[in-house]
Design a protein around this motif. Structure first.
Motif, PDB file in Angstrom:
ATOM      1  N   ILE A  63       0.872  -1.172   0.000  1.00 43.73           N
ATOM      2  CA  ILE A  63       0.000   0.000   0.000  1.00 43.73           C
ATOM      3  C   ILE A  63       0.911   1.224   0.000  1.00 43.73           C
ATOM      4  CG2 ILE A  63      -1.807   1.306   1.165  1.00 43.73           C
ATOM      5  CD1 ILE A  63      -2.832  -1.234   2.391  1.00 43.73           C
ATOM      6  N   TYR A  64       0.856   1.982  -1.077  1.00 44.69           N
ATOM      7  CA  TYR A  64       1.743   3.121  -1.281  1.00 44.69           C
ATOM      8  C   TYR A  64       0.912   4.400  -1.197  1.00 44.69           C
ATOM      9  CZ  TYR A  64       5.491   5.905  -3.464  1.00 44.69           C
ATOM     10  OH  TYR A  64       6.464   6.823  -3.726  1.00 44.69           O
ATOM     11  N   GLY A  65       1.245   5.263  -0.253  1.00 47.81           N
ATOM     12  CA  GLY A  65       0.480   6.478  -0.050  1.00 47.81           C
ATOM     13  C   GLY A  65       1.104   7.683  -0.730  1.00 47.81           C
ATOM     14  N   ILE A  66       0.262   8.531  -1.296  1.00 46.46           N
ATOM     15  CA  ILE A  66       0.703   9.807  -1.871  1.00 46.46           C
ATOM     16  C   ILE A  66      -0.012  10.898  -1.083  1.00 46.46           C
ATOM     17  CG2 ILE A  66       0.823  11.240  -3.930  1.00 46.46           C
ATOM     18  CD1 ILE A  66       0.729   8.669  -5.584  1.00 46.46           C
ATOM     19  N   LEU A  67       0.736  11.619  -0.291  1.00 46.82           N
ATOM     20  CA  LEU A  67       0.193  12.546   0.689  1.00 46.82           C
ATOM     21  C   LEU A  67       0.462  13.981   0.260  1.00 46.82           C
ATOM     22  CD1 LEU A  67      -1.157  12.401   3.521  1.00 46.82           C
ATOM     23  CD2 LEU A  67       1.128  12.509   4.501  1.00 46.82           C
ATOM     24  N   GLY A  68      -0.604  14.757   0.136  1.00 43.38           N
ATOM     25  CA  GLY A  68      -0.432  16.149  -0.254  1.00 43.38           C
ATOM     26  C   GLY A  68      -1.739  16.904  -0.208  1.00 43.38           C
ATOM     27  N   THR A 225      -4.226  10.834  -0.293  1.00 44.60           N
ATOM     28  CA  THR A 225      -4.969  11.340   0.851  1.00 44.60           C
ATOM     29  C   THR A 225      -4.297  12.600   1.377  1.00 44.60           C
ATOM     30  OG1 THR A 225      -5.845  10.749   3.051  1.00 44.60           O
ATOM     31  CG2 THR A 225      -3.651   9.931   2.497  1.00 44.60           C
ATOM     32  N   HIS A 226      -5.027  13.366   2.203  1.00 43.94           N
ATOM     33  CA  HIS A 226      -4.380  14.407   2.996  1.00 43.94           C
ATOM     34  C   HIS A 226      -4.674  14.165   4.472  1.00 43.94           C
ATOM     35  CE1 HIS A 226      -8.368  16.236   1.818  1.00 43.94           C
ATOM     36  NE2 HIS A 226      -8.422  16.338   3.120  1.00 43.94           N
ATOM     37  N   ASP A 227      -5.093  12.919   4.771  1.00 42.78           N
ATOM     38  CA  ASP A 227      -5.415  12.506   6.132  1.00 42.78           C
ATOM     39  C   ASP A 227      -4.195  11.799   6.736  1.00 42.78           C
ATOM     40  OD1 ASP A 227      -6.291  10.840   8.331  1.00 42.78           O
ATOM     41  OD2 ASP A 227      -8.356  11.220   7.699  1.00 42.78           O
ATOM     42  N   MET A 228      -3.508  12.455   7.656  1.00 43.15           N
ATOM     43  CA  MET A 228      -2.295  11.907   8.253  1.00 43.15           C
ATOM     44  C   MET A 228      -2.515  10.563   8.964  1.00 43.15           C
ATOM     45  SD  MET A 228       0.477  13.669   7.794  1.00 43.15           S
ATOM     46  CE  MET A 228       0.924  15.269   7.131  1.00 43.15           C
ATOM     47  N   PRO A 229      -3.503  10.468   9.881  1.00 42.44           N
ATOM     48  CA  PRO A 229      -3.710   9.176  10.553  1.00 42.44           C
ATOM     49  C   PRO A 229      -4.021   8.049   9.569  1.00 42.44           C
ATOM     50  CG  PRO A 229      -4.846  10.926  11.731  1.00 42.44           C
ATOM     51  CD  PRO A 229      -4.376  11.518  10.436  1.00 42.44           C
ATOM     52  N   ASP A 276       1.489  23.864   4.209  1.00 43.66           N
ATOM     53  CA  ASP A 276       0.512  23.294   5.128  1.00 43.66           C
ATOM     54  C   ASP A 276      -0.251  22.212   4.390  1.00 43.66           C
ATOM     55  OD1 ASP A 276      -1.526  22.657   6.825  1.00 43.66           O
ATOM     56  OD2 ASP A 276      -2.200  24.701   7.172  1.00 43.66           O
ATOM     57  N   LEU A 277      -0.289  21.013   4.950  1.00 46.58           N
ATOM     58  CA  LEU A 277      -0.967  19.892   4.307  1.00 46.58           C
ATOM     59  C   LEU A 277      -2.436  20.163   4.049  1.00 46.58           C
ATOM     60  CD1 LEU A 277      -0.663  16.913   3.369  1.00 46.58           C
ATOM     61  CD2 LEU A 277      -1.469  16.256   5.626  1.00 46.58           C
TER      62      LEU A 277
END
Length: 285
Positions: A63-68, A225-229, A276-277
């Motif tokens: 599972i590879y996350g792309i966070l931004g 996602t932009h959801d940290m948890p 800021d995320l």
């Protein structure tokens, strides 16, 4: 075709003692025309980079996350990988298949869930899912049983299986979108903000289902996602995207360690990107 390709890749990797690469992206670039300034008759048009030279690889079963934040390019990237957009340049390979040269074969290997999933809203979840199953050649009885099983697992009441989608909440509709994506047991699933706007219980139901599918069916998943948890709970590795570029990549622990101290993942994102995320002053791209 799907099983054969995946098994072939796994067999080759076993012989070479190397992990299977499910998705390989190299120097991907995409830009869009943007109007601004000039006159009504001769507007000024500039090119804006949405994806600016991104390269990465995802292993089979990862599972590879792309966070931004919104506007960072993560949704454009997902649309390109899912064959919905044609890149300006660069290369995408799915289990060794070239995205552009082998488009028909690639499409059999993947499915996508987005925050703006489209349905026939007058129809019920059952009718929508049976229609989708027919496109994949899944027998009607098998499709109905599997659809109901997935929706139950996602916390949907059985009665709602037969009610019009237009009468359901957005969270319920998103669960149907996820059921549709997993109905054909895809080898690769692209989840583009799948839990945005969901209530906490629905979000947790979706997250648990994603983990279950990875563990039980060895699916390879990209999650934006932009959801940290959410990213910390679901993702084996995470990439920070900012301005159409990946600025950092690693596990949640590795990303926090780059900042040092008692940094949170959000601290790491802000320090490594300078942004800021949760910025929401741009439309997502």
């Amino acid at each position: 075709m799907t099983t054969t390709l995946a098994q072939h890749a796994e067999a080759e990797a076993a012989r070479s003692s190397a992990p299977v690469t499910a998705i390989a992206v190299r120097d991907l670039r995409m830009s869009f025309a943007k109007r601004g300034g000039g006159s009504a008759l001769r507007p000024r048009v500039t090119r804006v980079a949405a994806v600016d030279g991104i390269s990465f690889a995802v292993k089979k079963g990862e599972i590879y996350g792309i966070l931004g934040p919104n506007g960072s390019g993560k949704s454009t990237l997902i649309r390109a990988i899912s064959t919905l957009l044609i890149p300006d340049s660069g290369e995408v390979k799915i289990f060794g298949l070239d995205l552009q040269k082998d488009e028909a074969q690639v499409r059999r290997l993947l499915n996508r869930v987005s925050v703006d999933a489209a349905f026939y809203k007058k129809l019920s979840p059952r009718e929508n899912l049976l229609y989708s199953a027919g496109l994949y050649g899944i027998p009607r009885a098998e499709a109905e049983a599997k659809s109901l099983e997935i929706l139950r697992r996602l916390g949907l009441r059985e009665k709602a299986f037969y009610e019009p989608l237009e009468e359901m909440s957005r969270g319920m509709q998103q669960k149907v979108a996820i059921a549709r994506a997993f109905l054909a047991s895809p080898v690769i699933v692209l989840l583009d903000e799948p839990t945005t706007g969901l209530d906490p219980k629905s979000r947790r139901d979706v997250q648990e289902f994603v983990l279950e599918l990875r563990d039980a069916h060895d699916a390879t998943i990209i999650l934006t996602t932009h959801d940290m948890p959410e990213a910390e709970r679901l993702c084996d590795r995470i990439a920070f995207i900012h301005g159409g570029r990946f600025v950092a990549e690693g596990s949640a622990d590795e990303l926090r360690a780059r900042v040092g101290g008692n940094a949170t993942l959000e601290d790491a994102f802000i320090q490594l990107t300078g942004d800021d995320l949760h910025s929401d002053d741009q439309e997502d791209t």
